[in-house]
Design a protein around this motif. Structure first.
Motif, mmCIF file in Angstrom:
data_model
loop_
_atom_site.group_PDB
_atom_site.id
_atom_site.type_symbol
_atom_site.label_atom_id
_atom_site.label_comp_id
_atom_site.label_asym_id
_atom_site.label_seq_id
_atom_site.Cartn_x
_atom_site.Cartn_y
_atom_site.Cartn_z
ATOM 1 N N PHE A 70 -18.436 2.037 -22.688
ATOM 2 C CA PHE A 70 -17.022 1.645 -22.694
ATOM 3 C C PHE A 70 -16.278 2.687 -21.875
ATOM 4 O O PHE A 70 -16.231 3.861 -22.241
ATOM 5 C CB PHE A 70 -16.487 1.613 -24.125
ATOM 6 N N PHE A 71 -15.737 2.264 -20.746
ATOM 7 C CA PHE A 71 -15.030 3.173 -19.844
ATOM 8 C C PHE A 71 -13.536 3.148 -20.189
ATOM 9 O O PHE A 71 -12.842 2.173 -19.894
ATOM 10 C CB PHE A 71 -15.242 2.754 -18.383
ATOM 11 N N MET A 72 -13.058 4.204 -20.832
ATOM 12 C CA MET A 72 -11.656 4.274 -21.243
ATOM 13 C C MET A 72 -10.787 4.679 -20.055
ATOM 14 O O MET A 72 -10.865 5.798 -19.567
ATOM 15 C CB MET A 72 -11.515 5.274 -22.397
ATOM 16 N N HIS A 73 -9.978 3.729 -19.594
ATOM 17 C CA HIS A 73 -9.049 3.958 -18.488
ATOM 18 C C HIS A 73 -7.607 3.925 -19.001
ATOM 19 O O HIS A 73 -7.302 3.164 -19.918
ATOM 20 C CB HIS A 73 -9.180 2.857 -17.431
ATOM 21 N N PRO A 74 -6.734 4.683 -18.382
ATOM 22 C CA PRO A 74 -5.312 4.566 -18.705
ATOM 23 C C PRO A 74 -4.692 3.412 -17.919
ATOM 24 O O PRO A 74 -5.366 2.746 -17.117
ATOM 25 C CB PRO A 74 -4.748 5.906 -18.220
ATOM 26 N N VAL A 75 -3.390 3.194 -18.115
ATOM 27 C CA VAL A 75 -2.646 2.253 -17.268
ATOM 28 C C VAL A 75 -2.594 2.824 -15.848
ATOM 29 O O VAL A 75 -2.687 4.031 -15.637
ATOM 30 C CB VAL A 75 -1.224 2.016 -17.815
ATOM 31 N N SER A 76 -2.442 1.934 -14.877
ATOM 32 C CA SER A 76 -2.584 2.336 -13.466
ATOM 33 C C SER A 76 -1.498 3.307 -13.004
ATOM 34 O O SER A 76 -1.719 4.099 -12.086
ATOM 35 C CB SER A 76 -2.579 1.095 -12.572
ATOM 36 N N ASP A 77 -0.318 3.269 -13.652
ATOM 37 C CA ASP A 77 0.767 4.138 -13.178
ATOM 38 C C ASP A 77 0.774 5.508 -13.867
ATOM 39 O O ASP A 77 1.672 6.317 -13.635
ATOM 40 C CB ASP A 77 2.137 3.456 -13.305
ATOM 41 N N MET A 78 -0.242 5.812 -14.692
ATOM 42 C CA MET A 78 -0.338 7.165 -15.248
ATOM 43 C C MET A 78 -0.548 8.164 -14.103
ATOM 44 O O MET A 78 -1.424 7.986 -13.258
ATOM 45 C CB MET A 78 -1.516 7.283 -16.219
ATOM 46 N N LYS A 79 0.245 9.219 -14.098
ATOM 47 C CA LYS A 79 0.060 10.288 -13.111
ATOM 48 C C LYS A 79 -1.078 11.210 -13.579
ATOM 49 O O LYS A 79 -1.035 11.724 -14.694
ATOM 50 C CB LYS A 79 1.361 11.080 -12.950
ATOM 51 N N LEU A 80 -2.058 11.378 -12.717
ATOM 52 C CA LEU A 80 -3.173 12.278 -13.034
ATOM 53 C C LEU A 80 -2.926 13.691 -12.510
ATOM 54 O O LEU A 80 -3.858 14.498 -12.424
ATOM 55 C CB LEU A 80 -4.477 11.735 -12.435
#
Length: 315
Positions: free
Chosen positions: A270-280
């Motif tokens: 299970f690859f836990m990704h944030p929402v696309s607009d999260m600043k890394l």
């Protein structure tokens, strides 16, 4: 480190402050040194796990022409079926010896992300397949939320720092089938050495030999979980966000010895990704004079897009 540490999420969820801090210290130390832990006390029950394995074996046993009708063009393999040998590790021309399926996020209709994600794909031949996949997705997402809460505290952030970023996040549940090997694989492995793209990965099915992790000395060590454990590792997004304080470790799935070539292997990350607009962007409290900022500013969506192109899943 020459072995994968084991932790129990029950310690973090307990009312005992000392037990909670013990968990934070243990997982923080593991992720700063090897990037992997084996986790007990997650939210998957045995019955759900058994049902999931049954359903994914049923799917991968379907005739190739039926599976291929669930391979959706134009979405970079983000939902549905991805056929054998399509994905390769970054910098490697040989395709991995695997086929897999993708379940994605189940977004509320009024969410601003509803139009961003492809729809999940329903398998007509297997009425319980999608239902069991969705329940597993939710339980792994819930487990991941508490792991990230512990890491937020370890990094000196508010405990719920990641909560809003992972709600409706672009996470993926990927049942993988490594079929029997029929001919000498010329340079190909079941999964070539790679780092994961995302925040953290929760892996089911690491009970047998095959998964190996590269420690800081460059040695490959076996990563094997107990039947009641998930293997959980740091991905590149979290490593980048923490200025490499938390380590995204290179790992691989090796081919079995020749006498085991006739056997299948199944694993379910299970690859836990944030929402696309999260600043890394690198966290300020992970920068000091001994650890200058190592990475440019980027959003999660931009980083994912870049990596999918490198993997050959997006043109």
């Amino acid at each position: 480190m020459n072995q994968i540490p084991s932790v129990n999420l029950a310690d973090f969820l307990s009312e005992d402050k000392n037990r909670k801090q013990k968990f934070i210290n243990e997982i923080g130390h593991a992720y700063e040194n090897i990037g992997f832990v084996a986790l007990k006390g997650h939210f998957l029950d045995d019955n759900l796990v058994d049902n999931l394995y049954k359903e994914i074996k049923n799917f991968f046993d379907l005739p190739t022409e039926i599976k291929e009708k669930y391979e959706i063009p134009g979405i970079g393999g983000q939902r549905g079926y991805v056929s054998f040998g399509k994905e390769s590790a970054k910098g490697k021309k040989e395709g991995d010896l695997k086929e897999f399926w993708h379940f994605g996020q189940y977004v509320d209709e009024d969410s601003k992300y509803a139009n961003e994600y492809p729809d999940n794909v329903n398998v007509e031949e297997l009425p319980k397949f999608n239902e069991v996949g969705k329940e597993t997705y939710k339980m792994l997402e819930k487990t991941a939320k508490y792991v990230l809460r512990s890491l937020a505290l370890h990094l000196g952030l508010d405990e719920v720092y990641f909560d809003d970023y992972i709600k409706n996040g672009n996470s993926i549940l990927r049942p993988i089938h490594y079929p029997p090997i029929k001919t000498e694989p010329k340079g190909a492995e079941r999964a070539a050495a790679h780092g994961d793209i995302n925040l953290i990965t929760l892996l089911m099915g690491a009970q047998g030999k095959g998964l190996q992790v590269q420690n800081h000395n460059g040695d490959w060590i076996d990563a094997m979980a107990e039947p009641d454990e998930l293997m959980i590792n740091v991905g590149d997004m979290l490593s980048r966000h923490s200025n490499n304080k938390l380590k995204s470790t290179i790992h691989r799935v090796t081919n079995p010895p020749k006498e085991m070539w006739s056997t299948s292997r199944y694993s379910i990350p299970f690859f836990m990704h944030p929402v696309s607009d999260m600043k890394l962007n690198v966290l300020e409290n992970c920068i000091d004079e001994n650890n200058p900022k190592k990475f440019d500013d980027i959003t999660a969506g931009e980083f994912l897009d870049e990596r999918l192109r490198e993997l050959g899943l997006k043109k």
